[in-house]
Write an enzyme that holds these catalytic residues in place. Structure first.
Site, short mmCIF file in Angstrom:
data_model
loop_
_atom_site.label_atom_id
_atom_site.label_comp_id
_atom_site.label_asym_id
_atom_site.label_seq_id
_atom_site.Cartn_x
_atom_site.Cartn_y
_atom_site.Cartn_z
N SER A 117 0.82 -1.21 0.00
CA SER A 117 0.00 0.00 0.00
C SER A 117 0.86 1.27 0.00
O SER A 117 2.04 1.25 0.37
CB SER A 117 -0.90 0.01 1.23
OG SER A 117 -0.08 0.14 2.39
N ARG A 118 0.23 2.35 -0.37
CA ARG A 118 0.91 3.65 -0.36
C ARG A 118 1.31 4.03 1.06
O ARG A 118 2.42 4.52 1.29
CB ARG A 118 -0.06 4.68 -0.94
CG ARG A 118 0.54 5.98 -1.28
CD ARG A 118 -0.42 6.63 -2.25
NE ARG A 118 -0.14 8.03 -2.45
CZ ARG A 118 -0.80 8.79 -3.33
NH1 ARG A 118 -1.77 8.27 -4.05
NH2 ARG A 118 -0.50 10.05 -3.49
N GLU B 187 7.01 -0.29 -4.41
CA GLU B 187 6.00 -0.22 -5.47
C GLU B 187 4.67 -0.09 -4.77
O GLU B 187 4.30 -0.95 -3.97
CB GLU B 187 6.08 -1.50 -6.30
CG GLU B 187 5.34 -1.37 -7.60
CD GLU B 187 4.81 -2.71 -8.02
OE1 GLU B 187 5.60 -3.65 -8.16
OE2 GLU B 187 3.59 -2.80 -8.18
N CYS C 154 -1.24 -4.70 -9.59
CA CYS C 154 -0.80 -3.29 -9.50
C CYS C 154 -1.01 -2.58 -10.82
O CYS C 154 -1.07 -1.36 -10.87
CB CYS C 154 0.65 -3.22 -9.08
SG CYS C 154 1.63 -4.52 -9.78
P1 NAP Z 1 0.38 -3.28 3.15
O1 NAP Z 1 -0.63 -3.04 4.18
O2 NAP Z 1 1.13 -2.11 2.67
O3 NAP Z 1 1.42 -4.35 3.77
C1 NAP Z 1 2.53 -4.83 3.03
C2 NAP Z 1 3.64 -5.19 4.00
O4 NAP Z 1 4.16 -4.00 4.60
C3 NAP Z 1 3.19 -6.08 5.15
O5 NAP Z 1 4.22 -6.98 5.46
C4 NAP Z 1 2.98 -5.10 6.29
O6 NAP Z 1 3.18 -5.69 7.55
C5 NAP Z 1 4.04 -4.06 6.01
N1 NAP Z 1 3.64 -2.74 6.50
C6 NAP Z 1 2.47 -2.10 6.23
N2 NAP Z 1 2.46 -0.90 6.86
C7 NAP Z 1 3.63 -0.79 7.52
C8 NAP Z 1 4.22 0.20 8.35
N3 NAP Z 1 3.56 1.34 8.65
N4 NAP Z 1 5.43 -0.02 8.86
C9 NAP Z 1 6.09 -1.17 8.59
N5 NAP Z 1 5.60 -2.16 7.82
C10 NAP Z 1 4.38 -1.97 7.30
O7 NAP Z 1 -0.20 -4.01 1.89
P2 NAP Z 1 -1.13 -5.31 1.77
O8 NAP Z 1 -1.31 -5.97 3.10
O9 NAP Z 1 -0.54 -6.10 0.73
O10 NAP Z 1 -2.49 -4.74 1.26
C11 NAP Z 1 -3.17 -3.67 1.87
C12 NAP Z 1 -3.64 -2.68 0.82
O11 NAP Z 1 -2.53 -2.25 0.02
C13 NAP Z 1 -4.60 -3.26 -0.20
O12 NAP Z 1 -5.90 -3.25 0.23
C14 NAP Z 1 -4.37 -2.39 -1.39
O13 NAP Z 1 -5.14 -1.24 -1.28
C15 NAP Z 1 -2.92 -2.00 -1.32
N6 NAP Z 1 -2.05 -2.79 -2.22
C16 NAP Z 1 -1.71 -2.23 -3.39
C17 NAP Z 1 -0.88 -2.94 -4.25
C18 NAP Z 1 -0.48 -2.34 -5.56
O14 NAP Z 1 0.26 -3.00 -6.28
N7 NAP Z 1 -0.89 -1.17 -5.91
C19 NAP Z 1 -0.41 -4.21 -3.93
C20 NAP Z 1 -0.79 -4.76 -2.71
C21 NAP Z 1 -1.61 -4.02 -1.88
P3 NAP Z 1 1.90 -6.16 8.42
O15 NAP Z 1 1.15 -7.10 7.55
O16 NAP Z 1 2.46 -6.78 9.61
O17 NAP Z 1 1.15 -4.89 8.67
#
Ligand code: NAP
Length: 523
Positions: A242-243, A265, A302
């Protein structure tokens, strides 16, 4: 395989201490065995110190040795294919065919980097010979090439449980460059991660690599993830997600006494521009292809096309055709409950915006992790007056923006943030009128697609999977394809060094027979 539910700390296994969690089958909603033990700060310290020790050895390994290692990882992943597919389908809800395809892509990427190392020219060796007679000052002998930075932390992607996770593109490119890797596993597919990590460990042992060249931790991103990024031993980060997550890691990396690069990314809406001539000539075919791209993998790519800008006569009927096709797409389970909830939240926000009309919405079961296709419509003027209409709705949703003329299309293109891709459907005649559009899009996106669709990222030399922020944290590179290797390297110059102290790539006789630039000429 008997899954243990513990982290990989070099050759050893973790004992947890910071809580536990389970994978949840997104189709049935049931928790899965085993429980996965989250690690704390002690384990962060342990994997970092192992990685630092491993770097001293790994950075000196030849390209051929590293290639053997990467091929061994791919071979071990191949051996475990049935176990991977069985666990991955249950943990992610992804169909078997997709899992096998992603396994093939993962192994293909590892072997692609192996070939790059065997050929050897990727280091971009440059040699300028000394000229002691140059006036007014003598010219020194200068030789430079890419060298590995040090241990890299890789955050696994939820939407690519293999190809952008444990042994995925970031790991493959970091290892290829000579950097040990510490993986932060994603909580949505811990079993798949464990099986792939086992394959990597077997390869580490078979190839006689230092145990610290690969570790993998289970635990929270906000605790151990942040600690890993802040750890002084760590030299770079790879992230897909995520962003907000990417931004948090960039901020943590920038706040270190020695800031490090984060190759993140993040979000993109991958605009698709349909110009009037193309719409007139083949509107139905474009609508069909577009809906296929939109709904592929329940929109969890993505490169999913979250925005379509249509110009010319018949654009209302074109939007209706897209809505009707999307309305027929069956809903399916998304990767995990969090993603499904985030999708529903994003939809609610977008659908209640002034000027946004709902053209189609596939219903989903209440409380399920399903995602259904959604097509929204807006006029260019409305879109331009509310920047939040360009926010990502991660899932099979798109906003169709109706543009009256070239000026409106250009304005929409200019208003966009950085993107992974931008697509144009056009005829030659269209391009005479809309020539400026391509130039605008080149400034906005890492990959420009002509008369095609953005999903489906070919792993090849020519690919760029990157783009200006917020698509990525740094639009100068790509996370797909061989060029990704330089993200984890830095340039080093050896000045006036004797041949015997130079890396083979820079030695006078060119023992590795690689392509180099010598005194300004490529050989
Ligand atoms: P995410 O929430 O960004 O998590 C990805 C990884 O980063 C996880 O291992 C997470 O750990 C870690 N993380 C997240 N926030 C963090 C922080 N503040 N500090 C340190 N580590 C952190 O992404 P996701 O779980 O894959 O999906 C959540 C949302 O992201 C989706 O609903 C979607 O909107 C978006 N997403 C977008 C794309 C794209 O390609 N555009 C791809 C995937 C997801 P934890 O799990 O322990 O929190």
């Amino acid at each position: 395989m008997d899954l243990q539910g513990t982290s990989f700390i070099g050759a050893g296994r973790g004992s947890g201490g910071a809580g536990e969690s389970r994978a949840v089958n997104p189709v049935s909603g049931e928790g899965m065995e085993p429980a996965y033990l989250a690690e704390g700060e002690e384990s962060v310290e342990a994997v970092c110190s192992l990685a630092a020790a491993a770097f001293l050895d790994f950075r000196e390994r030849s390209g051929v040795e590293k290639a053997v290692f990467l091929r061994a990882i791919a071979d071990e992943v191949d051996v475990l294919e049935e176990e991977i597919v069985s666990r991955m389908t249950t943990e992610t809800g992804l169909p078997e065919g997709r899992c096998r395809m992603e396994k093939g892509r993962t192994c293909g990427q590892l072997r692609l980097f192996a070939s790059l190392l065997e050929e050897g020219s990727w280091v971009d060796a440059r040699i300028d010979h000394a000229d002691p007679d140059r006036a007014p000052v003598a010219k020194p002998d200068c030789r430079s090439m890419w060298r590995p930075m040090g241990p890299v932390v890789v955050f696994c992607a939820s939407n690519f449980p293999l190809a952008y996770s444990v042994a995925g593109g970031d790991t493959a490119s970091a290892l290829a460059s000579g950097c040990p890797v510490i993986v932060k596993a994603h909580g949505s597919h811990p079993g798949t991660a464990e099986i792939v990590a086992t394959a990597v460990r077997i390869a580490v042992e078979k190839c006689g690599m230092h145990e610290g060249v690969f570790s993998m931790l289970y635990g929270s991103g906000r605790t151990i993830g942040q600690s890993l990024v802040r750890h002084p031993v760590v030299r770079a980060v790879g992230f897909t997600g995520s962003r907000n997550g990417g931004r948090a890691l960039m901020d943590a990396a920038a706040a270190r006494p020695e800031p490090i690069p984060v190759w993140a990314e993040m979000s993109a809406i991958n605009p698709v521009f349909v110009l009037p001539g193309a719409l007139r000539e083949r509107g139905d075919a474009i609508a069909e292809g577009f809906v296929g791209s939109l709904t592929l993998g329940v929109g969890q790519f993505c490169t999913n096309p979250g925005l379509l800008i249509a110009g010319g006569e018949g654009r209302s009927q074109f939007a209706e055709r897209i809505a009707s096709l999307a309305g027929e797409a069956a809903p399916a389970a998304m990767l995990h409950k969090g993603i499904a909830e985030a999708y529903q939240d994003a939809l609610k926000v977008m659908m209640t915006k002034e000027g946004v009309e709902t053209l189609a919405q596939v219903p989903v079961q209440d409380g399920s992790s399903q995602g259904g296709a959604v097509v929204l419509g807006a006029h260019a003027a409305g879109f331009l007056s509310d920047q939040s209409m360009a926010e990502e709705m991660f899932g099979p949703a798109t906003l169709i923006v109706s543009a009256d003329d070239e000026a409106a299309m250009l304005e929409v293109a200019e208003s966009l943030e950085g993107q992974l891709t931008a697509t144009v459907h056009a005829t030659e005649e269209d391009l005479e009128m809309f020539g400026k559009l391509i130039a605008v899009l080149e400034r906005k996106a890492g990959r420009l697609v002509y008369n095609g669709f953005p999903t489906g990222v070919e792993v090849c030399d020519g690919m760029v999977h990157g783009g200006p922020a917020p698509a990525t944290s740094d639009g100068r590179s790509t996370s797909v394809g061989p060029r990704a290797i330089t993200r984890f390297t830095r340039l080093v110059c050896w000045q006036d060094f004797p041949d015997s102290l130079l890396p083979p790539e820079l030695q006078e006789e060119n023992p590795l027979k690689i392509s180099r630039i010598v005194d300004g000429k490529r050989n």
